[in-house]
Design a protein around this motif. Sequence first.
Motif, mmCIF file in Angstrom:
data_model
loop_
_atom_site.group_PDB
_atom_site.id
_atom_site.type_symbol
_atom_site.label_atom_id
_atom_site.label_comp_id
_atom_site.label_asym_id
_atom_site.label_seq_id
_atom_site.Cartn_x
_atom_site.Cartn_y
_atom_site.Cartn_z
ATOM 1 N N THR A 128 1.718 3.575 -1.937
ATOM 2 C CA THR A 128 3.228 2.895 -0.568
ATOM 3 C C THR A 128 2.225 2.724 0.011
ATOM 4 N N LEU A 129 3.078 1.871 0.474
ATOM 5 C CA LEU A 129 3.068 1.377 1.911
ATOM 6 C C LEU A 129 3.098 1.469 2.922
ATOM 7 N N GLU A 130 2.586 3.243 2.567
ATOM 8 C CA GLU A 130 1.822 3.770 4.746
ATOM 9 C C GLU A 130 0.660 2.809 4.190
ATOM 10 N N ASP A 131 0.154 2.388 5.692
ATOM 11 C CA ASP A 131 -1.367 2.218 5.847
ATOM 12 C C ASP A 131 -1.679 1.306 5.532
ATOM 13 N N PHE A 132 -1.008 0.168 5.339
ATOM 14 C CA PHE A 132 -1.027 -0.919 4.348
ATOM 15 C C PHE A 132 -2.284 -1.711 4.884
ATOM 16 N N PRO A 133 -3.723 -1.861 3.982
ATOM 17 C CA PRO A 133 -4.900 -2.558 4.192
ATOM 18 C C PRO A 133 -4.448 -4.002 4.892
ATOM 19 N N TYR A 134 -4.472 -4.301 5.669
ATOM 20 C CA TYR A 134 -3.862 -5.778 6.527
ATOM 21 C C TYR A 134 -5.222 -5.973 6.949
ATOM 22 N N SER A 135 -6.708 -5.672 7.014
ATOM 23 C CA SER A 135 -7.768 -6.115 7.444
ATOM 24 C C SER A 135 -8.308 -6.905 5.355
#
Length: 281
Positions: free
Chosen positions: A265-272
Amino acid sequence: MDGLLIDSEDLYTICTNAVLREYGKPDLPWSIKAQLQGRSGPAAAKIFEEWADLPISDEELRSKVAALQRHHFPSTQPLPGVPSLLQNLSNTTSPRVHIALATSSHAVNFKLKTDHLQHLFSVFPEERRVLGDDTRIPPGKGKPAPDIYILALKTINDGIKREGKEREITPEECLVFEDSVPGIEAGRRAGMRVIWCPHPGLLKEYKGREEEVLAGLGSAHKGEEGPKAAANVGEDIEGKEIRSRQRVEGDPGKPGDGWGRLLQTLEDFPYSLYGIKVDSS
């Protein structure tokens, strides 16, 4: 875009199955749908028509499917996590992130699917939208060829050069978001990192081969034509890879090389994980 940003992949299936059932054919299986995703309209149509073997002309088939699509496509909705992801990437990141849209959808279908979602797609400036019928993409160079992503990067760098405030972006600094297997191969062959966020049905079809897909080695229907290709989905990876290099420029990656990541899913994408800071204020 389809099946990644909006729920249109399921609508494609609804339209296709309606025509198949009209002629007493079975519903479209994921073993075939996996070959259609991400490809240009003509390439996908050829694969489907050879598999379905319907008792109507190609023109009549396209007419029936198009009529159903005109009815269903204006009802598309964003997939979970997409609105916030696009807003974050376009407005509130450090360092600045440049985004472009690269989709195999042709202009007519793109309009049907997105006209009612301008709030979502406004983050992609017109000059940074590369569609499947873009004349800058040579015939026969749709996904899994890398051309569409190379062109998308060019649209970004053209803007950067005009502004004159930043250096141009290199392919290895790019992150491709894809739901389709041919799209992942296109991104890898363009020399870019990839995020694979597939439909659950597609992920099930490639169970145990996820690392091959992330390396750009999982695309079916390579260098083969007709029913034989449909029968060989998921087989002869090495042999198909050798044949594909006769027509697709750019090398794929290697399984486990760290340039691809699977997300369900693209929810709570791990940007860091990608060095992106999002302004939460």
